[in-house]
Design an enzyme around this catalytic site. Structure first.
Site, short mmCIF file in Angstrom:
data_model
loop_
_atom_site.label_atom_id
_atom_site.label_comp_id
_atom_site.label_asym_id
_atom_site.label_seq_id
_atom_site.Cartn_x
_atom_site.Cartn_y
_atom_site.Cartn_z
CB THR A 43 -0.92 -0.01 1.24
OG1 THR A 43 -1.76 -1.16 1.16
CG2 THR A 43 -1.80 1.24 1.30
CB CYS A 96 5.06 -3.49 12.42
SG CYS A 96 6.66 -2.89 12.99
CD GLN A 106 -43.19 -12.81 9.31
OE1 GLN A 106 -42.83 -13.94 8.98
NE2 GLN A 106 -44.25 -12.59 10.07
CD GLU A 108 -2.02 -5.40 7.76
OE1 GLU A 108 -1.44 -5.55 8.85
OE2 GLU A 108 -1.73 -4.52 6.94
CB THR A 155 -5.19 -15.82 5.54
OG1 THR A 155 -4.45 -16.84 6.22
CG2 THR A 155 -4.38 -15.34 4.33
#
Lengths: 390, 261
Positions: free
Chosen positions: A170, A244, A285, A369, A371
């Site tokens: 990222t 981390c 419903q 981060e 699975t």
């Protein structure tokens, strides 16, 4: 007796401190006013139009590294950081990822394992949003098993020379500094690689179907030469990057609850105004059964997040607590998003409504981060004492 | 320069607002309290004036309201104000605009000021008269509906919004300025600001502390009274203009009757 608030059914926020409440309200207000109006376009375009502007905005608020102390960081508690993640991810998982990577991964690595010079150089501009960081651990062939990484750092005189490829990073292509983890003869070590270092490049990954309001890159290190001063001196082995990641996962525990809440809110709104067979579909419903299931998932995940946050602030959050929260809350959010998508009918597949955007984002949140399988194994090991990873 | 910003806690406009059936005052427990929107602009303007003076100024927040109005004080302090005064007393409950202006003027006299800044109206009472009343009671210049404020030495100049444009109005400090939403874009409180706000001084004043005559404030001291109230009637059907090639003219004629054009 008042009717419970549909947006906080179990009054999870009741015992927040005045400061925690103020931080929640500020992030909620900021995200809804400054980010939400743009996020569908960013998702559609597969990028964030002005990532530096977004970073500056986050920096001015103080979101980056907000639970770290000193060096321009706000120094809040962990619950406040969680609340910020929850409100950001209620807008989009990509925005929470931006904050997670900057604060929990890159800044935490420098704060925890860096030299004083490295902290002084990088943390204040990163806290302010003037510098962007990324975190390179995962590789094309090394995901759940980071110890198998192929990126190597070899000594050459007093320098280090790094070669390898990092994947799914990222903000990699816009970062001013990359925290790169590499195998050495002494074990895994971390290095600060500034943008523009010869041999270092980043390529944007296109054609994603998830986290499209987020910039994802591949990092290429081709004989990148760095002085020993670029190494994180206190990082000694795989435990450093994993610690981390545990911080970032903590943010996900809260963020997933935010995405789920946003899906429920959108669905309450939609089903209350969508008329079929002469009345709002919320009155049927079959709809109410789904709304009730969503409500339970949303509120249980918010409770889980707050409990783990309070444990963390008390210094009692074990890494398996974080695994519990990540596994439970992301799974719950996926269930809620899928029901929300369905209840929106055809409208649900468009970007006019947030639900399929959240549903698609959560596919990444479920795998990155750690699975679900890895977290299940972590819980299994904690329960039985037997590691079953290999 | 001593700048005092008057802020008011009002019920969140996003929620249903109610009056109490017993004394016909606002039901402050029925809705979340938030800072009056225009007062946020007033805080922002005060902070900008302070910054323009190189920090050679102090911004004090003054609010009158029940105990829970401290949340609103904290918000203004988190944005960057230096300290606050909270005028709070059961005797103030039910004060109207005139008695509020009296109580606030007494508090302002005690605090001391060069400049008072406030929003031009609140989203609950919407009288829009407090700035003028305060200036009159304090015997200082009033510069209302400001969309731009400049202070230089002891002189102050504002652009005052009117129906047809704006007037340039000047005065000598001390003065009371009320602001409109065109004046600025209020900042978000930073997390550091939120954390620092806890430690900033907040002085609590009772009616007696501020030298306010208790019989001139509150429901008993109010000059106006809510005789009765009723829920707003549902919206009418509206007017449909049928165009037959002249739809534009008819629409324009309608807008003229409403003074939009």
């Amino acid at each position: 007796m008042n009717t419970p608030d549909p947006h906080d059914f179990l009054a999870v926020d009741r015992d927040l401190s005045e400061e925690e409440r103020a931080i929640r309200d500020t992030v909620r207000d900021y995200s809804r006013t400054e980010l939400l109006p743009h996020v569908a376009d960013w998702f559609d375009e597969g990028t964030i139009a002005d990532p530096r502007g977004v970073a500056k905005g986050f920096g001015a608020l103080g979101v980056f590294g907000m639970h770290l102390s000193g060096y321009g960081c706000a120094g809040t508690n962990a619950v406040s950081y969680g609340l910020a993640c929850r409100e950001l991810e209620a807008v989009d998982s990509g925005l929470r990822s931006f904050v997670s990577v900057q604060g929990s991964l890159a800044m935490t690595a420098i704060h925890r394992y860096g030299s004083e010079e490295q902290r002084q150089e990088w943390l204040p501009p990163m806290a302010g949003g003037d510098a962007i960081g990324c975190f390179g651990l995962t590789e094309p062939d090394s995901g759940s098993d980071p110890g198998s990484m192929r990126t190597r750092a070899r000594r050459d005189g007093s320098d280090w020379v790094l070669s390898g490829t990092k994947m799914w990073i990222t903000n990699g292509s816009i970062a001013d500094v990359a925290i790169v983890w590499a195998a050495t003869d002494e074990g895994i070590r971390g290095f600060l690689v500034p943008r523009g270092t010869p041999g270092f490049s980043a390529n944007v990954i296109h054609k994603k179907l998830s986290l499209r309001a987020s910039i994802t890159s591949e990092l290429v290190l081709d004989e990148v030469r760095l002085p020993d001063a670029a190494r994180l001196p206190a990082a000694d082995g795989l435990r450093a990057p994993l610690s981390c990641l545990s911080e970032a996962r903590y943010g996900i525990v809260w963020g997933a609850a935010g995405a789920a809440r946003a899906c429920l809110e959108a669905t309450l709104d939609y089903t209350g105004s969508r008329v079929q067979f002469g009345r709002p579909i919320s009155g049927f419903q079959l709809t109410q059964r789904k709304l009730a299931d969503m409500l339970v998932d949303v509120n249980q995940s918010m409770l889980t997040a707050l409990q783990i946050g309070r444990l963390k602030d008390a210094g009692q959050a074990h890494h398996s607590h974080i695994s519990f929260g990540k596994m439970a809350n992301v799974r719950a959010a996926q269930r809620v998003a899928a029901l929300a998508r369905g209840l929106h009918g055809a409208n649900g597949v468009t970007l006019e409504y947030p639900v399929m955007r959240h549903m698609a984002n959560l596919e990444s949140v479920a795998t990155y981060e750690g699975t679900e399988e890895v977290h299940a194994l972590t819980l299994g090991q904690t329960l039985t004492g037997v590691p079953a990873f290999r | 320069m001593n700048i005092v910003v008057c802020v008011k806690q009002v019920p969140d406009t996003a929620t249903e607002r109610k009056l109490r059936s017993d004394d016909k005052t606002l039901d402050r427990d029925a809705a979340d309290g938030v800072i009056n929107e225009l007062d946020e602009y007033a805080v922002e303007e005060a902070l900008k004036l302070k910054e323009a003076h190189g920090g050679e100024a102090a911004v004090t927040v003054l609010t009158m309201g029940p105990a829970k109005a401290t949340e609103t004080i904290r918000k203004a302090l988190a944005m960057g104000a230096d300290k606050a005064v909270h005028l709070t007393d059961d005797a103030l409950h039910g004060s109207d605009a005139l008695s509020t202006s009296y109580a606030m003027a007494q508090a302002l006299g005690r605090i001391g000021f060069d400049l008072v800044v406030l929003g031009s109206e609140s989203t609950d009472a919407r009288t829009g008269v407090l700035a003028a009343m305060l200036a009159e009671r304090l015997g200082v210049a009033q510069l209302t509906q400001a969309k731009k404020v400049e202070v230089s030495g002891t002189s102050i100049a504002v652009e005052r919004v009117t129906e047809y444009g704006y007037d340039k109005v000047e005065a000598t400090l001390p003065a009371v300025v009320s602001v409109v939403e065109k004046i600025n874009e209020p900042r978000y409180p930073s997390f550091k600001g939120i954390m620092a706000a806890k430690k900033k001084p907040v002085e609590t004043l009772s009616v007696a502390d501020a030298g306010i005559a208790a019989d001139q404030v509150g429901l008993a001291g109010a000059w106006s009274e809510v005789a009765e109230f009723a829920a707003a009637p549902p919206r009418g059907a509206g007017t449909i203009v049928k165009g037959d090639g002249d739809g534009g003219t008819k629409t324009a004629d309608f807008l003229v009757t409403k003074k939009f054009i």
